[in-house]
Design an enzyme around this catalytic site. Sequence first.
Site, short mmCIF file in Angstrom:
data_model
loop_
_atom_site.label_atom_id
_atom_site.label_comp_id
_atom_site.label_asym_id
_atom_site.label_seq_id
_atom_site.Cartn_x
_atom_site.Cartn_y
_atom_site.Cartn_z
N GLU A 62 0.79 -1.23 0.00
CA GLU A 62 0.00 0.00 0.00
C GLU A 62 0.83 1.28 0.00
O GLU A 62 0.35 2.32 -0.46
CB GLU A 62 -0.95 0.00 1.21
N SER A 90 -56.21 -21.47 27.53
CA SER A 90 -56.16 -22.33 28.72
C SER A 90 -54.85 -22.26 29.49
O SER A 90 -54.73 -22.86 30.57
CB SER A 90 -56.44 -23.79 28.32
#
Length: 757
Positions: free
Chosen positions: A174, A452
């Site tokens: 780089e 229930s």
Amino acid sequence: MAIKNKKFRFTLWWKVILLSAVIALVAIIYLDFTIRSTFTGKKWSVPSTVYARPLELYQGAQLTVSDLKIELGMLGYRFVSRLENPGQAIVNGNKVTIYTPGFQFSDELEPARKISLHLQDDRVSKLVSDDGAELVRLEPLAIGGIYPSHHEDRLLVQLSDVPLPLQEMLVAVEDDRFYSHFGISFRGIARALMANIKEGGISQGASTLTQQLVKNYYLSSEQTLTRKAKEALMALLIELHFSKSEILEGYINEIYLGQDGPRAIHGFGLASQYYFNRPLSDLSLDQQALLVALVRGASFYNPWRNPARALQRRNLVLDIAVREARIDSDVAEKAKQRPLGVGSTSVTHKRRYPAYLDLVRRQLQRDYKEEDLSSNGLAIFTYFDPLVQNSAESSLSTAIAKHESNGDSAELQGAVVITRPNTGAVIAILGGKDGRYAGFNRALDARRQVGSLLKPAVYLSALEQPEAYTLATLINDDEYTLLMPNGDPWVPQNFDRKDHGEVLLYKALASSYNQATARLGNTIGLDKVVDTVHRLGVEQDVPALPSLTLGAVGMLPIEVAQIYQTISADGFYTPLMSINAVVAPGGAVLTSYSLEVEQRFDRASIYLLSHAMQAVTHEGTAKSLEWLLPEFSVAGKTGTTNDLRDSWFAGFSGDMMAVVWLGRDDNGNTGLTGSSGALRVWADIFKQRSRLPIQNLPPQEINIVWVDKDTGQGSQESCTNAIPLPFIVGSEPEEEIRCRRGAAEVIDWFKRLVDKM
């Protein structure tokens, strides 16, 4: 006049130049202040990391080789033939050898160690560690994070932790003049220009590492002269104030290296974990080169989507490093012969548990600000169990797929909440049929009729009055009509549309008789039922209406879980919790969440209710559990709402409690009852993960008495119609049915046999 105009223009030019200089100076001062104030100290918002429970290994621990391999696989261990590095394991039959990397827990540092395990009969029969430890904790699985709004994630590293070859390759590829320029490189600009003219063969950009850092940290990626000029100026200023080592370290932590769904992978530290599931310091040269290759384009060179392209770029990185004399050619050639070293997909892709993370975030927001959670790099330790979660996901998705393929219901959805009865720790959550999808969290946000599932509160309200009600009390299940205040009749009906006359109280709950339950609840008082519901852990307002007795109230699955958590914990209320501790980056414990316990019900009353709920599973609406979970005692309750809109099952064993809901988001008919839908999912989860049945150890206040199963009168063990039921001392039946015992029954048997001859 000409002279005067010339002098005017000269003066004007000087003013323009002076003004420009002042503006430039102000800009430089501003940029300089910006750099010095932001690049010193805390540079990044570091997300909090959320961890699962650690797997504890000790002699006698319940564990299978299969589960251990799954856990090691999720942690990213590599299965090898010889242990050389941390994060490796050897599996040879029932013997497993592990080299742990160590981990900083909230209470202590778990060192790296080598351990050898022998597993037999689904238990750890022998454990030997190189330091003599008798209990070893594997590092916990990182299950997610709490990110800033920009969703950037990074694992900060110091330059001393970064392998030198990686640093050398990064600089060579780089910015080969990084250590000699002052922020910008005229040579690099010229070289990039020539490369562009040749249309290809670019191996190095025009920007220096410092300029790239400035662009990524401060600026956008727009290609304008103004932005480039600003980038160059800021690069010079950074070089003025900071050393090359500080700049390189900043670059290594800032650079974008991948995308994991909405999460952006920044920095080499996190990229190492993301692609290889190991620390940066443990990477081989070829793996380091691949990370450097990704700098030029993480998406373009993605090793999973574009492996050939990534391999070519990795090898080019190695060649450039050799050309720039950063690494030896023979070392590079060996590295080039190696494969990419990443799996077919990232392990981190499989670590998304959005429903559980949603619960964690909501509980943390009581004590922490959002910006603290998303920027201070906290470690959040939870009770999440990935093995239980995986089983829940598999069970739910398989069941829903089966129902949809059978045409039972389209667009079926589900939710699951699983806890530990003794602590209230939430160990798994599903917010939908796709457990990895971060959408609507039905476990926490879908308010549905519970049907229930609320009936146990009615029966518990009765059983708290032992002088009036026992499990053997006869209650009426004939047609029941109640006039409402407006004069309208309320006439509940049983699911089978039949009347059942006088039935024992426990039988009414086991069979989920609506008429008997409605009559019972309205007889003992709706205020008592509402009070019981609140004591079980429901905080929302509950209307004291007759239909409450049949569960005509909307609740969240997590709220239902709190109710059944209290029942499963023998009447002790423990708020559901997901978090164990929150730890700062330096290891200091910020918050430790201790267990809160409050006894809200008498143990004897809860024992009676638990007995009735066990009857649900072997003679009632959930009797299919007799063959789904053979010889394994559990307690629970089915729930089905009107028009089959909701299918519920909630229940517990000795070591797990779970609530399962199935339904449609449009509230349409599912075609499923609680027993045909949710129960099957619940049973499959418990078959895989529960190891301890209900122990049924009665409190001292309980006596076991034989009664007639039809009349509830006291009976004897030898009577054919007798069943044992628990009673609170002093509430046992006073009358006792006499029947002929063993010898007389044998005589009758022989007599009947002779009569047939």
